[in-house]
Design a protein around this motif. Structure first.
Motif, PDB file in Angstrom:
ATOM      1  N   PHE A  75       0.823  -1.110  -0.018  1.00 20.02           N
ATOM      2  CA  PHE A  75      -0.069  -0.146   0.277  1.00 20.02           C
ATOM      3  C   PHE A  75       0.842   1.196  -0.103  1.00 20.02           C
ATOM      4  N   LEU A  76       1.964   1.459   0.971  1.00 18.48           N
ATOM      5  CA  LEU A  76       2.988   2.218   0.818  1.00 18.48           C
ATOM      6  C   LEU A  76       3.413   2.579  -0.588  1.00 18.48           C
ATOM      7  N   LEU A  77       3.937   1.434  -0.982  1.00 14.10           N
ATOM      8  CA  LEU A  77       4.676   1.369  -2.347  1.00 14.10           C
ATOM      9  C   LEU A  77       3.724   1.825  -3.353  1.00 14.10           C
ATOM     10  N   ALA A  78       2.407   1.562  -3.566  1.00 17.08           N
ATOM     11  CA  ALA A  78       1.465   2.138  -4.355  1.00 17.08           C
ATOM     12  C   ALA A  78       1.131   3.829  -4.213  1.00 17.08           C
ATOM     13  N   ILE A  79       0.814   4.231  -3.019  1.00 12.49           N
ATOM     14  CA  ILE A  79       1.048   5.450  -2.798  1.00 12.49           C
ATOM     15  C   ILE A  79       2.170   6.432  -3.257  1.00 12.49           C
ATOM     16  N   THR A  80       3.246   5.853  -3.170  1.00 16.09           N
ATOM     17  CA  THR A  80       4.689   6.519  -3.555  1.00 16.09           C
ATOM     18  C   THR A  80       4.553   6.497  -4.800  1.00 16.09           C
ATOM     19  N   PHE A  83       1.843   9.159  -6.426  1.00 10.63           N
ATOM     20  CA  PHE A  83       2.075  10.654  -6.145  1.00 10.63           C
ATOM     21  C   PHE A  83       3.198  11.107  -7.101  1.00 10.63           C
ATOM     22  N   ASN A  84       4.339  10.341  -7.239  1.00  4.78           N
ATOM     23  CA  ASN A  84       5.201  10.464  -8.177  1.00  4.78           C
ATOM     24  C   ASN A  84       4.850  10.531  -9.655  1.00  4.78           C
ATOM     25  N   LEU A  85       3.988   9.611  -9.936  1.00  4.70           N
ATOM     26  CA  LEU A  85       3.421   9.684 -11.367  1.00  4.70           C
ATOM     27  C   LEU A  85       2.562  11.134 -11.556  1.00  4.70           C
ATOM     28  N   LEU A  86       1.793  11.344 -10.654  1.00  7.00           N
ATOM     29  CA  LEU A  86       0.967  12.521 -10.915  1.00  7.00           C
ATOM     30  C   LEU A  86       1.488  14.000 -10.534  1.00  7.00           C
ATOM     31  N   PHE A  87       2.552  14.077  -9.738  1.00  3.80           N
ATOM     32  CA  PHE A  87       3.013  15.513  -9.239  1.00  3.80           C
ATOM     33  C   PHE A  87       4.410  15.594  -9.672  1.00  3.80           C
ATOM     34  N   THR A  88       5.026  14.973 -10.439  1.00  2.00           N
ATOM     35  CA  THR A  88       6.130  15.345 -11.106  1.00  2.00           C
ATOM     36  C   THR A  88       6.133  15.960 -12.156  1.00  2.00           C
ATOM     37  N   PRO A  89       6.716  17.262 -12.423  1.00  2.00           N
ATOM     38  CA  PRO A  89       6.535  17.983 -13.467  1.00  2.00           C
ATOM     39  C   PRO A  89       7.776  17.677 -14.616  1.00  2.00           C
ATOM     40  N   GLY A  90       7.320  17.763 -15.756  1.00  2.00           N
ATOM     41  CA  GLY A  90       8.063  17.430 -17.069  1.00  2.00           C
ATOM     42  C   GLY A  90       7.329  17.236 -18.449  1.00  2.00           C
ATOM     43  N   ARG A  98      -6.766  18.033 -16.372  1.00  4.10           N
ATOM     44  CA  ARG A  98      -5.729  18.981 -15.535  1.00  4.10           C
ATOM     45  C   ARG A  98      -4.770  18.088 -14.893  1.00  4.10           C
ATOM     46  N   ILE A  99      -4.642  16.665 -15.205  1.00  4.62           N
ATOM     47  CA  ILE A  99      -3.883  15.666 -14.481  1.00  4.62           C
ATOM     48  C   ILE A  99      -2.947  15.229 -15.741  1.00  4.62           C
ATOM     49  N   SER A 100      -1.539  15.360 -15.544  1.00  7.63           N
ATOM     50  CA  SER A 100      -0.618  14.738 -16.598  1.00  7.63           C
ATOM     51  C   SER A 100       0.340  13.872 -15.948  1.00  7.63           C
ATOM     52  N   ILE A 101       0.484  12.624 -16.776  1.00 13.24           N
ATOM     53  CA  ILE A 101       1.560  11.825 -16.310  1.00 13.24           C
ATOM     54  C   ILE A 101       2.721  12.100 -17.230  1.00 13.24           C
ATOM     55  N   THR A 102       4.202  12.521 -16.297  1.00 15.72           N
ATOM     56  CA  THR A 102       5.250  12.972 -17.300  1.00 15.72           C
ATOM     57  C   THR A 102       6.240  11.773 -17.534  1.00 15.72           C
ATOM     58  N   ARG A 103       7.032  11.892 -18.495  1.00 23.30           N
ATOM     59  CA  ARG A 103       8.165  11.015 -18.528  1.00 23.30           C
ATOM     60  C   ARG A 103       8.893  11.028 -17.366  1.00 23.30           C
ATOM     61  N   GLU A 104       9.131  12.252 -16.683  1.00 24.74           N
ATOM     62  CA  GLU A 104      10.057  12.222 -15.840  1.00 24.74           C
ATOM     63  C   GLU A 104       9.386  11.440 -14.423  1.00 24.74           C
ATOM     64  N   GLY A 105       8.102  11.827 -14.479  1.00 24.55           N
ATOM     65  CA  GLY A 105       7.345  11.274 -13.368  1.00 24.55           C
ATOM     66  C   GLY A 105       7.249   9.589 -13.384  1.00 24.55           C
ATOM     67  N   VAL A 106       7.167   9.004 -14.413  1.00 27.35           N
ATOM     68  CA  VAL A 106       7.413   7.753 -14.852  1.00 27.35           C
ATOM     69  C   VAL A 106       8.629   7.287 -14.158  1.00 27.35           C
ATOM     70  N   SER A 107       9.801   7.866 -14.563  1.00 26.42           N
ATOM     71  CA  SER A 107      11.013   7.494 -14.622  1.00 26.42           C
ATOM     72  C   SER A 107      11.526   7.419 -13.049  1.00 26.42           C
ATOM     73  N   PHE A 108      10.994   8.563 -12.373  1.00 22.38           N
ATOM     74  CA  PHE A 108      11.095   8.781 -10.960  1.00 22.38           C
ATOM     75  C   PHE A 108      10.462   7.600 -10.198  1.00 22.38           C
ATOM     76  N   ALA A 109       9.140   7.492 -10.657  1.00 25.80           N
ATOM     77  CA  ALA A 109       8.175   6.679  -9.806  1.00 25.80           C
ATOM     78  C   ALA A 109       8.845   4.989  -9.699  1.00 25.80           C
ATOM     79  N   VAL A 110       9.444   4.659 -10.772  1.00 24.82           N
ATOM     80  CA  VAL A 110      10.112   3.413 -11.199  1.00 24.82           C
ATOM     81  C   VAL A 110      11.369   3.445 -10.383  1.00 24.82           C
ATOM     82  N   MET A 112      11.808   5.119  -7.644  1.00 22.16           N
ATOM     83  CA  MET A 112      11.495   5.129  -6.148  1.00 22.16           C
ATOM     84  C   MET A 112      11.138   3.949  -5.663  1.00 22.16           C
ATOM     85  N   ALA A 113      10.445   3.048  -6.575  1.00 26.84           N
ATOM     86  CA  ALA A 113       9.897   1.823  -6.367  1.00 26.84           C
ATOM     87  C   ALA A 113      10.881   0.856  -6.392  1.00 26.84           C
ATOM     88  N   ALA A 114      11.790   0.764  -7.055  1.00 30.95           N
ATOM     89  CA  ALA A 114      12.879  -0.023  -6.921  1.00 30.95           C
ATOM     90  C   ALA A 114      13.846  -0.067  -5.521  1.00 30.95           C
TER      91      ALA A 114
END
Length: 267
Positions: A75-80, A83-90, A98-110, A112-114
């Motif tokens: 659950f903690l991993l999913a929340i992390t 939020f990284n997917l939705l609130f990382t600019p790029g 108004r919600i955007s999934i950015t390339r930088e957000g995907v990279s940062f989320a992966v 952090m999950a790892a």
């Protein structure tokens, strides 16, 4: 779910990791955690993954048992990740209203999950291959220089040892209380979040009472044995480094150096 919590539990077997000095495993875990936050490229994460897989192989602890410890933190991993997917600019990849999934957000989320997965797996592996008494001795030995600053090193190590020892006991006690309440008609599976939180009250109250009772019994037992802290105390099994421990330090240093070089080279 309670059975999946492996933190504080010791898996009895004969392996290279089990026979290592606990100071090596404690320092190696801290160095591995630092290395996880140093690496920032796929090559670095691959190196950490290979090193962790090798340690799991050497520990002879079943992989299913180790990965089972990830279930309570999903659950903690999913929340992390969320939020990284939705609130990382790029650079936007997908935009909905108004919600955007950015390339930088995907990279940062992966990344952090790892990091979280590797961190939890590494610390779980340390507790699975080291008894609480060994962890206490290792922590006290590592923090011994802080005695010059009047830091109560022995007391800190003792508290951590007692906390680790109480985790599986409290988990077992929680399981017994839940089964007893379910036999009386309690429902912990249905309802919204608020209702489930209210249903946890019949579990928490007896659990806290049991925890305080156990703590009081432990304090009385320690006083009855004239426990007065770490001054003047000796160990039945003193910690002594062997050839395998120095080899392990060399491997840890080499892996850490490779992580630093990979970060510097940007590979």
């Amino acid at each position: 779910m309670l059975k999946d919590i492996t933190l504080g539990q010791y898996y009895q077997t004969d392996s290279v990791l089990h026979r290592l000095d606990p100071r090596v495993k404690l320092i190696g875990t801290f160095v591995f955690i630092i290395a996880l936050f140093i690496v920032n490229t796929p090559a670095g994460y691959l190196l950490c993954a290979v090193f962790l897989a090798a340690m799991i192989k050497l520990s002879r602890v079943p992989l299913r048992y180790i990965l089972g410890g990830m279930k309570p933190v999903l659950f903690l991993l999913a929340i992390t990740v969320f939020f990284n997917l939705l609130f990382t600019p790029g650079t936007p990849l997908v935009s909905v209203w108004r919600i955007s999934i950015t390339r930088e957000g995907v990279s940062f989320a992966v990344k952090m999950a790892a990091r979280l997965c590797f961190l939890i797996t590494g610390t779980t592996l340390m507790t699975l291959t080291t008894t609480p008494n060994q962890l206490t001795d290792a922590l006290e030995a590592v923090l011994r220089p802080l005695k010059a600053l009047h830091v109560p090193v022995h007391e800190i190590a003792m508290m951590m040892s007692i906390a680790l020892r109480f985790i599986p006991i409290l988990m077992e006690e929680t399981d017994k209380i839940m089964k007893a309440q379910m036999a009386r008609g309690a429902d912990f599976e249905t309802g919204n979040v608020i209702r489930r939180a209210k249903n946890m009250v019949p579990i928490l109250v007896p659990l806290f009472i049991s925890a305080f009772r156990r703590a009081n019994d432990l304090a009385m037992a320690m006083e009855a044995r004239c426990y007065r802290g770490g001054e003047g105390r000796t160990r039945m099994k003193p910690l002594v480094y062997g050839r395998a421990d120095y080899t392990a330090y060399s491997v840890i240093a080499a892996v850490f150096a490779c992580c630093v070089l990979i970060r510097a080279a940007g590979i």
